[in-house]
Each structure stands twice: as C-alpha cells, then as structure tokens.
Design a protein around this motif. Structure first.
Motif, PDB file in Angstrom:
ATOM      1  N   ARG A 177       0.833  -1.203   0.000  1.00 33.05           N
ATOM      2  CA  ARG A 177       0.000   0.000   0.000  1.00 33.05           C
ATOM      3  C   ARG A 177       0.869   1.254   0.000  1.00 33.05           C
ATOM      4  O   ARG A 177       1.940   1.278   0.598  1.00 33.05           O
ATOM      5  CB  ARG A 177      -0.933  -0.004   1.210  1.00 33.05           C
ATOM      6  CG  ARG A 177      -2.018  -1.062   1.074  1.00 33.05           C
ATOM      7  CD  ARG A 177      -3.188  -0.830   1.991  1.00 33.05           C
ATOM      8  NE  ARG A 177      -2.869  -1.077   3.385  1.00 33.05           N
ATOM      9  CZ  ARG A 177      -3.790  -1.231   4.339  1.00 33.05           C
ATOM     10  NH1 ARG A 177      -5.073  -1.142   4.047  1.00 33.05           N
ATOM     11  NH2 ARG A 177      -3.437  -1.451   5.580  1.00 33.05           N
ATOM     12  N   LEU A 182       1.128   5.514   0.694  1.00 34.98           N
ATOM     13  CA  LEU A 182       0.820   6.300   1.895  1.00 34.98           C
ATOM     14  C   LEU A 182       0.817   7.775   1.550  1.00 34.98           C
ATOM     15  O   LEU A 182       1.739   8.286   0.921  1.00 34.98           O
ATOM     16  CB  LEU A 182       1.873   6.029   2.974  1.00 34.98           C
ATOM     17  CG  LEU A 182       1.667   6.714   4.320  1.00 34.98           C
ATOM     18  CD1 LEU A 182       0.369   6.253   4.967  1.00 34.98           C
ATOM     19  CD2 LEU A 182       2.845   6.421   5.245  1.00 34.98           C
ATOM     20  N   GLY A 215       0.209  11.447   3.597  1.00 34.19           N
ATOM     21  CA  GLY A 215       0.044  12.063   4.913  1.00 34.19           C
ATOM     22  C   GLY A 215      -0.320  13.535   4.788  1.00 34.19           C
ATOM     23  O   GLY A 215       0.293  14.265   4.003  1.00 34.19           O
ATOM     24  N   GLU A 216      -1.306  13.943   5.560  1.00 38.16           N
ATOM     25  CA  GLU A 216      -1.736  15.343   5.560  1.00 38.16           C
ATOM     26  C   GLU A 216      -1.945  15.812   6.993  1.00 38.16           C
ATOM     27  O   GLU A 216      -2.453  15.068   7.830  1.00 38.16           O
ATOM     28  CB  GLU A 216      -3.076  15.488   4.822  1.00 38.16           C
ATOM     29  CG  GLU A 216      -2.957  15.544   3.327  1.00 38.16           C
ATOM     30  CD  GLU A 216      -2.496  16.909   2.843  1.00 38.16           C
ATOM     31  OE1 GLU A 216      -1.276  17.063   2.636  1.00 38.16           O
ATOM     32  OE2 GLU A 216      -3.336  17.798   2.672  1.00 38.16           O
ATOM     33  N   THR A 224      -7.343   3.003   2.882  1.00 34.66           N
ATOM     34  CA  THR A 224      -7.876   3.443   4.174  1.00 34.66           C
ATOM     35  C   THR A 224      -7.740   4.959   4.318  1.00 34.66           C
ATOM     36  O   THR A 224      -6.964   5.592   3.603  1.00 34.66           O
ATOM     37  CB  THR A 224      -7.121   2.823   5.371  1.00 34.66           C
ATOM     38  OG1 THR A 224      -5.809   3.397   5.432  1.00 34.66           O
ATOM     39  CG2 THR A 224      -7.015   1.315   5.267  1.00 34.66           C
ATOM     40  N   SER A 248      -3.913  10.178   7.504  1.00 34.75           N
ATOM     41  CA  SER A 248      -3.172   9.453   6.471  1.00 34.75           C
ATOM     42  C   SER A 248      -4.110   8.567   5.673  1.00 34.75           C
ATOM     43  O   SER A 248      -5.161   8.142   6.152  1.00 34.75           O
ATOM     44  CB  SER A 248      -2.053   8.606   7.084  1.00 34.75           C
ATOM     45  OG  SER A 248      -2.591   7.545   7.844  1.00 34.75           O
ATOM     46  N   ARG A 251      -3.863   5.112   3.298  1.00 28.74           N
ATOM     47  CA  ARG A 251      -3.136   3.993   2.692  1.00 28.74           C
ATOM     48  C   ARG A 251      -3.740   3.779   1.315  1.00 28.74           C
ATOM     49  O   ARG A 251      -4.968   3.700   1.177  1.00 28.74           O
ATOM     50  CB  ARG A 251      -3.290   2.724   3.532  1.00 28.74           C
ATOM     51  CG  ARG A 251      -2.688   2.830   4.921  1.00 28.74           C
ATOM     52  CD  ARG A 251      -1.219   2.489   4.944  1.00 28.74           C
ATOM     53  NE  ARG A 251      -0.610   2.848   6.229  1.00 28.74           N
ATOM     54  CZ  ARG A 251       0.685   2.782   6.468  1.00 28.74           C
ATOM     55  NH1 ARG A 251       1.541   2.378   5.532  1.00 28.74           N
ATOM     56  NH2 ARG A 251       1.163   3.132   7.635  1.00 28.74           N
ATOM     57  N   HIS A 253       2.775  15.572   4.461  1.00 31.13           N
ATOM     58  CA  HIS A 253       3.685  14.634   5.121  1.00 31.13           C
ATOM     59  C   HIS A 253       3.874  13.416   4.230  1.00 31.13           C
ATOM     60  O   HIS A 253       3.553  12.306   4.611  1.00 31.13           O
ATOM     61  CB  HIS A 253       3.138  14.224   6.493  1.00 31.13           C
ATOM     62  CG  HIS A 253       3.218  15.301   7.525  1.00 31.13           C
ATOM     63  ND1 HIS A 253       4.401  15.695   8.102  1.00 31.13           N
ATOM     64  CD2 HIS A 253       2.262  16.090   8.071  1.00 31.13           C
ATOM     65  CE1 HIS A 253       4.178  16.664   8.977  1.00 31.13           C
ATOM     66  NE2 HIS A 253       2.890  16.930   8.977  1.00 31.13           N
ATOM     67  N   GLY A 268       0.359  -4.225   4.251  1.00 36.81           N
ATOM     68  CA  GLY A 268      -0.358  -2.989   4.578  1.00 36.81           C
ATOM     69  C   GLY A 268       0.543  -1.785   4.658  1.00 36.81           C
ATOM     70  O   GLY A 268       0.128  -0.661   4.406  1.00 36.81           O
ATOM     71  N   GLY A 269       1.787  -2.029   5.023  1.00 36.82           N
ATOM     72  CA  GLY A 269       2.718  -0.919   5.168  1.00 36.82           C
ATOM     73  C   GLY A 269       3.459  -0.623   3.892  1.00 36.82           C
ATOM     74  O   GLY A 269       3.135  -1.138   2.821  1.00 36.82           O
TER      75      GLY A 269
END
Lengths: 465, 465
Positions: free
Chosen positions: B208, B210, B212-213, B310, B338, B340, B373, B409-410
């Motif tokens: 996934r 990523l 970031g906000e 997500t 965040s 995903r 981010h 997932g990461g």
C-alpha cells in the motif's frame, strides 16, 4: 438623610467633593500586593484585610478580621437609623487580586497605582483597580459620604469581604456554613461585574451553570501501526470524532435526549430589555476575528451567550501530535467536553444522559470511561425582590440610560453559594468595563466608573433605605 | 550443479551440513552494532560494510564498499556459468539496524548474539537477527553452499546492500540514479519481509502507498473563554470533528470524491490464494484486544489490510489537554490524517481532493491550512515475470505448503524505487515471523527460518538458473 429617594442630592454632592480623597484611599489599598494564590504574599493579604477592618471601623462598623485555613475574611456589622424600615443588606466583594505575570508586559509597577490620562478618560492603573478593590470601595465610599452627610448608615448592613476569590475560594463554603446565622440578611449585593458594553448599567440575573466531563475512548490494548493494522483495527479517534460531531444537529441544537428540560423561553420583559441593549455582536465577534454567531440558528446573539445552554469540546487529543508524522492507530482518544447550563437544567441528569448517549454510539471494540470535572446549575436571580427594581431605577438615574437585567455566560459561584448556604437571594451589579484588562497586565478602572459607581450605590441606598 | 530444479539435493545437503558455520558467521555480523541513525555508530556501520565486502569476495564476487554522504553501500557483481541461460538477479538487503533503546528491556546485550532454546524452538537473539542481517545472510549462505557444491555461482548476480534503511535511506535515490546502469538486472529480490502468520511462505506483490496530511483549522484570533464567548463563537474542534466524522460513510467507505479511482477488484486467482491462507483475523485482532474488522462492511479482513485503501486520523489535538479542566474555546484545532493507497490511486490527486473536500465543509469563521507529510503510490508487482511462479513453487517445496502472493499494509519503498529509478521489477520474500520483535527489545530470528530460508533460496535459484 434625604427623604426623596430620587434625589439624595446632599450625599451625591458630598461624593463629588470627596472624590480625590476617595481615590487616595483606593490607591492606599491598591499598594498592598494581596495576591491570594501565591503563598509569598500571605502577609500582604492579611494586611489588606487589616486595612479594610480599620476603614470599616472608621465608618462605625463592628468589623473584624476572621481567620480561615487560608486568607482571612473581613466581616462587619452596622446599624442604620433606629426607625429604619429598609431591608438588611449584605455587601460582598473581595480584596485579593490576581498574580501580575508577565510583569514585563506592565507599563508600570502593578502595585504602584497612579492616575493616568488616556484617550478614553482618566483611569486608575494598578493590579486590582477593577477586580475587585476599586469595585468594593465604591460601596464603602457611598457609605462614607452617607454617614458624613447624615451621621449614620442608611440601613442595617453586613459587609463580607473575601480574600480567596482569585484562588478558588477554598475557605468560603465552610465559612458560610459555620457563620450562616451571623451572615443572614434580606439580600446580598455583589459588586464584581461590569457595565454592558462599557456604558449601559446592568444587573446580572442569569448566570449559566457549568458541567465538565472528560471522555476517554479505548480500543486496542496498545498503539498499533497503521500499515500493519490499518483498515482492520478500530481507531478510537474516528469513533470520538463521530460521536462528538453528533453533539449538535444542523440547526445548532444539542442532541442529547432531555437536554433542554428546564430551559425556558425568555420572558417578554427581559427580551425587550435585551433588545434595547442593541448588542453589537458584529463588533464583539470582530474583536476576536470572528463574524457569524455560531449557536442555534433561530436565537439572537445575546440568547446564545446568556440564556441558551451550550455544549463545547474544550480539548481533544489522541495519537501522535508532535512534529512530523507517525502512522499510529492509537489505543485511546480523549476529549474534554463542557456544557453551559441555564434555567433549571439538572447537571447530574445531563451528565448521566451524556454518558449514556456516548455509550450508545460506541462502535465495536470501543469502550468509554469518564471523569467528572464539576457540575453547577445555572443561577437565576429572584427579581421579584424589591431591591431589583430599586436598583434598576437608581442605575438608570445615574447613568442616563435604562438599566437592564442581563445574563452572564460564565459562572460567579458566590451568588449560588449565598442561595444554597444562607437561603439568601443576591443581586450582582458593578461598574467594570470590558477593556479593564482584569487578570491581565495593565489592569485599570475608569475614574468615571469609580465615581459614578459610588453615586449609583448612594442612589440605590436612598431608594431602599 | 543440480539439473533437476525440483531437487537441488546436493546443495540442500550441504546447507544442512554447513548450518553451524552459517550461524557462526551470522553471529559475527550481529556483533557489529551498525545502528545507522546514531552518528556514534558510524564506524560500526563502516565495519559491517567491510565485513560483507570480505564475505562476498570470498564467494568470488567483485565486491566493494561504495561511499555515500551517509553510510556506504555494498555492491558486488558475480557471474554464473558461462553457458547460463538464467536471468540476471539483483539481491537487496540492508546491514544497518534499529537503535536498542530501552536497553533495560533486553534480556541480554543486543550485540552479544546467542542461540537460545525457547518453547517455540531455537532462536538467534540479537539486534538485527531478523531485521535484516539474518535475512540477508540467508541469500549469501545459499550462494556459499551452491558455490561449494558446484564451484561457481548459479547465475549472473548483483548484490546491493544498504546501510541506511533504518534511518530513512537518505542516500538511496541519488545512489540509484548515479549508478543506474551498473545496477541493472532482470529482477530484484528483496529479502526484508516475513512468512504469513509464521508458517506460510509468502511473496509480497501488493504494497500500500501512503499519503500524509496535517490539517489546522483556525477560528478566533486567540483562545476564548467559553463563559464569555461560548454559544456565540465558532469552535474549531467542533468543526474538525464534524469534518473528520464525514470521512467514512456508514458502510465504512471513504467519502472523498474520486477516492476509489484506480482501486481494482482482486483478481480471482489472488482471491483464491488469500482464501487458502485461512487468515485467522480473530486471533490477529485478539492479540491486540480487538475482535471486529473495522473496515468496509462488504470486504474480507485480508482485503481490508492489503488491497483496500484506508483513511485514518493518526493524531488529533486542540484546546486544553492537560490535567483538570479549562473552559477554553481554542483558536485552532489540528489533525494528522493518512491514507493507505492501493492499485493506481494517485496520491497527488487524492491530496487535492482531500483539501478541497475539507474546504467545502468549513463553517463560517473557520479556515484551514494544510501541511504535507509525504505521498507514495501503492506498489503492485508484475507477477508475469517467470521468477514469481518459480519462487512460489520453490517456497512451496521447502515449506510444505503453497506459497501465496500476499499484500503488505505498510510501505517498503525500495521496491518502488527499483521500478522508478532502474525500471526493474522486484519480488519481496522473506522468512521473518510476526513475533520476531523487530524494532523492539529482544529481537530474534528463528533458526528454523534461517535454515529453511537458506534452503528456499537454493531451491529458487535452482528453478531460475
């Protein structure tokens, strides 16, 4: 003694003549750094109480400093004329002051008071000038002029001055309980409030209550990595935002079942008075960078502030809140929520309703725990007591515009305590202005407010005595 | 050299015989405290690189330590048989390790490795045993056994070992750009992942992305007192909770317009493999105190973790968050959010959509500012390369159960970097277990995983070479 309550002219003339001396006395009191919250100033608090005892004795009061586990109370009793038919009045003020930090923002020593000329008129600049030494001295100076002119006090009086108001009044309730009989009077006069928008005399008859709750939502038994668990594991922040978002409906009404039980519509007479105040909500909000009233859509701005209850999230936190980013699914999320209460809303019933309402909305795998942070009902003054209409008339005479019964969005617990522990109604009126900078650097009190405040009390005593 | 790819028996037998020596070599490497994030260990990182260069040279590689502004890379080139028809493989691992704090929670010196007997079998206990020194040595030990048995390497090989993976890989992209031609190969093998639920071999084919906000909502120009302003003034926490509560609908779907563009349904073949994994989501969630999958209602637990995007709030804060209570209406409220990402979702388009979506929901007197981010798209491996089916078969042979193409997932950015900067597909497979405690005290690597990992690579090389 003036017999026409509309025109205690001799007393008013004496007040005018005595103003320089009255200012000198106030400045004497302001020189005492009676900061109640800081133990370093304990002796100064004692000295301020001594100063007031001596001043009250000079007016013929039977006055004494009364010990408490904290700072002393000052209690004084005085009698009016033998044939007086007026009420027995209790006057309340407080001689302690707020700390002065940050000292660097003061333009002068906060305990070296001075008269200053400003574009808006002459002011007394010092810590406590407005809150509350200047205000309490308005009453004492009115009595002094009265006594000087008539030879006696206007009516039976009890003076009750506290030294812990700025530090949570820890000794107050026990003192009221222990001395309930001695402190009985017909009505309490509390001088710790202000004019409405600087010029309109006002009597506070509605004080909102306050209920504080802290919620913690719990999900996983530890913080999780959102890569490894995200999408599958419950996120308590998500649950918390969904629950808190439901606190208000689209009309701005609070959705807790039963929340509005005990909330009444404003009486027409009060609504008319408020209308007459011509509250400039655009300026009030504009001063803090806002423009649009945020409460219930069908309410006036003053109702939102004074006569309608609120629900507010005062704090929220959960997960990672530092610099940068951390993809955590936290184990917990937290919020501090408060409700301002009006009318006869029952804080304990609302606390229970809030907790049940939160519990009912918890998603799977989330649980909630709660911590209470105080619960006080709203205060609604009994304006049927004749002192209220007498005060409205006296204030109107002095200030040249009608006095109004107003609300106060915050809490002034002393009024409720007098009712609860002494069974005594209270009337709150005072002469502070919004720009007095109480609790802040460069506190001031307008000389006009001090002078007209003294005159206001003389007119009120004339009407009541 | 074994010619039956199903049975490189001689190499496997040699691996079994060499296991004690292989463990000794790993422990040598583990004794070097190559913590990349702490400058105090810079010389140790250098020493670990030297150790690997020497070990690769002993296998016949043309190996060198390559300087970067940070810790050095190790790059080695080796040739297989002159008549080899197999692919040119690049192998990636990293020799740096995480810090060891809190040291007090370790049962032994993290850099004094030892074999320990545990109820679940023998383990190698040390920082880096699993992440990633033990894993990278599985590949080198397979090559060593191959060379010992056949006299040469199985195919054309490039070894690429990084020393900054645990500290954000600051030198990686420039190094790939500067050495793109040298690092070209047919496919990259990345050994930094694990078995599925401890026993099932797995090849990660979906990573996934990523996004970031950080949002800050602004209302009044300073914090306000909720008594004086509550009910009339906008509360940015209330606005924030309402906006964030709208991120998901009642089905658990994310409501941002266009968010699902690029999200595909799982291919039937992959769905069948995942079904076969018999993921015990109850146990997975139960370990962290949860029980109910929290994602979209119509998706399986593995889809929620691997193939569905997500939106999560990873942090939220505003107002008073200390002990006790403060009736503040804050000027600002904040959240870190965040996403995903999967498939071909475009992080930049989603960032723009998110910001517009927040702006569209702002109530009067609230404004929003945003901080980015990071933004990385999902990684989807091209499983059409024949190495993938070869790897599945080899892993299945070794572990006695079918290997599956799984998701992660990461984020493991290296796979995407190989694609972006070298145009090279990558295959992620590894032998870590969920309880290896990587990044935590008492990290371990199972001797079984090390041993069968070496054997797995031998089987894979036999199938490819």
């Amino acid at each position: 003694m003036p017999h026409d309550p509309q025109a205690p002219d001799a007393v008013l003339a004496r007040i005018d003549a005595m103003l320089p001396a009255a200012l000198d006395r106030l400045m004497d009191l302001l020189r005492i750094p009676s900061i109640s919250t800081d133990p370093a100033f304990k002796a100064d608090c004692d000295r301020a109480a001594d100063w007031l005892v001596a001043d009250l004795q000079s007016l013929g009061f039977d006055a004494a400093k009364r010990p408490t586990p904290g700072h002393p109370m000052v209690v004084a009793h005085g009698d009016g004329p033998a044939d007086a038919s007026g009420p027995h009045l209790l006057f309340y003020g407080h001689y302690d002051v707020q700390p002065v930090d940050p000292l660097s923002l003061w333009d002068r020593d906060p305990f070296d008071p001075a008269l200053e000329n400003t574009p808006k008129g002459q002011v007394i600049r010092a810590r406590g000038a407005s809150d509350d030494k200047g205000q309490l001295m308005t009453f004492l100076e009115a009595l002094r002029a009265w006594k000087a002119e008539t030879g006696q006090l206007p009516c039976k009086l009890t003076i009750f001055l506290e030294g812990e108001e700025e530090s949570g009044s820890p000794s107050l309730i026990p003192f009221l309980q222990d001395n309930a009989a001695e402190l009985q009077a017909d009505i309490a006069l509390i001088c710790d409030t202000g004019l409405f928008q600087d010029t309109a005399p006002a009597i506070v008859t509605m004080l909102r209550g306050l209920l504080g709750e802290e919620i913690t939502l719990h999900a996983a038994n530890k913080d999780l990595h959102s890569g490894m668990f995200g999408g599958l594991a419950a996120n308590p922040i998500r649950a918390l935002t969904r629950i808190l978002a439901n606190l208000h409906d689209d009309q701005g009404r609070i959705t807790l079942p039963g929340f509005y039980d005990g909330v009444s519509e404003l009486p027409d007479a009060i609504r008319a008075q408020w209308q007459n105040l011509a509250f400039d909500h655009a300026a009030f909000l504009g001063d803090v960078g806002l423009s649009v009233p945020a409460g219930e859509l069908d309410r006036t701005p003053l109702e939102m502030l004074w006569s309608r209850p609120t629900a507010e999230v005062n704090g929220i936190w959960g997960g990672y809140t530092g610099d940068g980013f951390k993809t955590v699914l936290p184990a917990e999320a937290h919020a501090k929520v408060s409700f301002r209460l009006v009318g006869t809303q029952d804080p304990h019933a609302i606390r229970a309703a809030f907790r049940a309402w939160v519990q009912a909305q918890l998603p799977a795998d989330c649980s909630a725990t709660f911590t209470e942070h105080g619960a006080s009902p709203a205060g609604l003054m009994q304006i049927t007591h004749p002192a209220f209409e007498a005060a409205r008339a006296a204030l109107g005479d002095e200030w040249g515009r009608a006095a109004a019964y107003v609300g106060c969005g915050g809490s002034i617990p002393i009024a409720g305590y007098f009712k609860t522990y002494l069974g005594m109604d209270a009337m709150l009126l005072g002469f502070a202005r919004d720009d007095d900078q109480i609790h802040s650097p460069n506190e001031k009190y307008d000389v006009e407010c001090f002078h007209k405040g003294i005159r206001s009390w003389a007119r009120l005593l004339a009407r009541l005595a």
